[in-house]
Design an enzyme around this catalytic site. Structure first.
Site, mmCIF file in Angstrom:
data_model
loop_
_atom_site.group_PDB
_atom_site.id
_atom_site.type_symbol
_atom_site.label_atom_id
_atom_site.label_comp_id
_atom_site.label_asym_id
_atom_site.label_seq_id
_atom_site.Cartn_x
_atom_site.Cartn_y
_atom_site.Cartn_z
ATOM 1 C CG ASP A 1 5.882 10.545 -9.094
ATOM 2 O OD1 ASP A 1 6.048 11.320 -10.058
ATOM 3 O OD2 ASP A 1 6.503 10.634 -8.027
ATOM 4 C CG ASP B 1 -1.857 1.172 1.278
ATOM 5 O OD1 ASP B 1 -1.875 1.962 0.307
ATOM 6 O OD2 ASP B 1 -2.574 1.314 2.282
ATOM 7 C CE LYS C 1 -3.848 5.011 1.118
ATOM 8 N NZ LYS C 1 -3.158 4.145 2.111
HETATM 9 O O1 C5P Z 1 -5.549 0.667 11.759
HETATM 10 P P1 C5P Z 1 -6.613 0.718 10.709
HETATM 11 O O2 C5P Z 1 -7.502 -0.493 10.706
HETATM 12 O O3 C5P Z 1 -7.381 2.005 10.704
HETATM 13 O O4 C5P Z 1 -5.774 0.659 9.325
HETATM 14 C C1 C5P Z 1 -6.363 0.869 8.078
HETATM 15 C C2 C5P Z 1 -5.312 0.724 7.012
HETATM 16 O O5 C5P Z 1 -5.887 0.933 5.741
HETATM 17 C C3 C5P Z 1 -4.153 1.701 7.130
HETATM 18 O O6 C5P Z 1 -2.987 1.037 6.661
HETATM 19 C C4 C5P Z 1 -4.541 2.830 6.198
HETATM 20 O O7 C5P Z 1 -3.411 3.496 5.692
HETATM 21 C C5 C5P Z 1 -5.254 2.063 5.101
HETATM 22 N N1 C5P Z 1 -6.242 2.785 4.307
HETATM 23 C C6 C5P Z 1 -7.343 3.386 4.864
HETATM 24 N N2 C5P Z 1 -8.259 4.021 4.052
HETATM 25 C C7 C5P Z 1 -8.085 4.040 2.724
HETATM 26 C C8 C5P Z 1 -6.978 3.413 2.150
HETATM 27 C C9 C5P Z 1 -6.068 2.778 2.986
HETATM 28 O O8 C5P Z 1 -7.521 3.348 6.099
HETATM 29 N N3 C5P Z 1 -8.994 4.565 1.945
#
Ligand code: C5P
Length: 211
Positions: A63, A58, A60
């Site tokens: 670029d 992940d 993201k």
């Molecule tokens: O700790 P938690 O369950 O909130 O983690 C959610 C994960 O999903 C994190 O790694 C966060 O960066 C990622 N994420 C998110 N929402 C998005 C895309 C990715 O929370 N839309």
């Protein structure tokens, strides 16, 4: 019914590998990102993959096409099975991520809408729908959509059809597996598992609730 994906945002290699090992039997994939890789190095991806758990990077990625290709090639060479990228840099940048993923036999997922409160500021109102159509047009394997807003996931499901939806926001951000498990292919849980006193027990419980 959904798969369970652990967002392994622990920042130390040893802690991350211990959690990966203890939870591996309950989860379908591990998502890694900047928190772990900046602390442990990208080689941690291969170490997790060696446990037999697919690794989703992940980063993201957002670029120009050439830089996206360089980033994604590194990710797959390190042992990852999938990469997550942004759509906003444009269809050529997105195509570069999808191309690298498919050249390596991997998958590419596109962020369509973020799960935190601020995500509603920019992504709702048509932007997420545009990103979703871009993802489909680029041949991406799926999208990322917020478990914190199930109605938005349902709207994006209408557009993305049978491609996969992976959904973060369950646990620490307030959503429950039951909110979206019939709508998505994978539920992403981070802190509620890796931050639990007993990560394996937490993973077992989330796994049960995702099925
Ligand atoms: O700790 P938690 O369950 O909130 O983690 C959610 C994960 O999903 C994190 O790694 C966060 O960066 C990622 N994420 C998110 N929402 C998005 C895309 C990715 O929370 N839309």
């Amino acid at each position: 019914m959904s798969a369970l994906i652990l967002a392994l945002d622990a920042t130390s290699r040893n802690e991350a590998l211990a959690i990966a090992e203890s939870t591996a039997r309950y989860i379908d994939a591990i998502k890694i990102g900047y928190p772990l890789v900046l602390g442990a190095g990208l080689s941690v991806a291969g170490e997790i993959a060696a446990l037999g758990v697919p690794v989703i990077a992940d980063f993201k990625v957002a670029d120009i096409p050439n830089t996206n290709t360089l980033i994604c090639d590194s990710v797959f060479q390190a042992g990852c099975s999938a990469v997550i990228c942004h759509a906003f840099p444009g269809s050529d940048s997105l195509a570069a991520c999808v191309g690298s993923a498919h050249d390596h036999g991997g998958e590419c997922f596109v962020v369509c809408e973020m799960s935190h409160p601020g995500g509603a500021e920019w992504f709702s109102g048509g932007v997420a729908e545009s990103f979703c159509m871009m993802a489909a047009g680029a041949g991406a394997d799926g999208i990322i959509a917020p478990a914190t807003r199930p109605a938005r996931v349902a709207a994006l499901r209408e557009l993305i059809g049978t491609r996969k939806i992976y959904s973060p926001g369950v646990g620490a951000q307030g959503a429950s597996p039951e909110d979206v498990k019939e709508l998505v292919d994978g539920i992403i849980v981070g802190r509620a598992i890796y931050g639990a006193a007993d990560p394996a027990a937490a993973a077992a419980e989330y796994s049960r609730r995702c099925r």
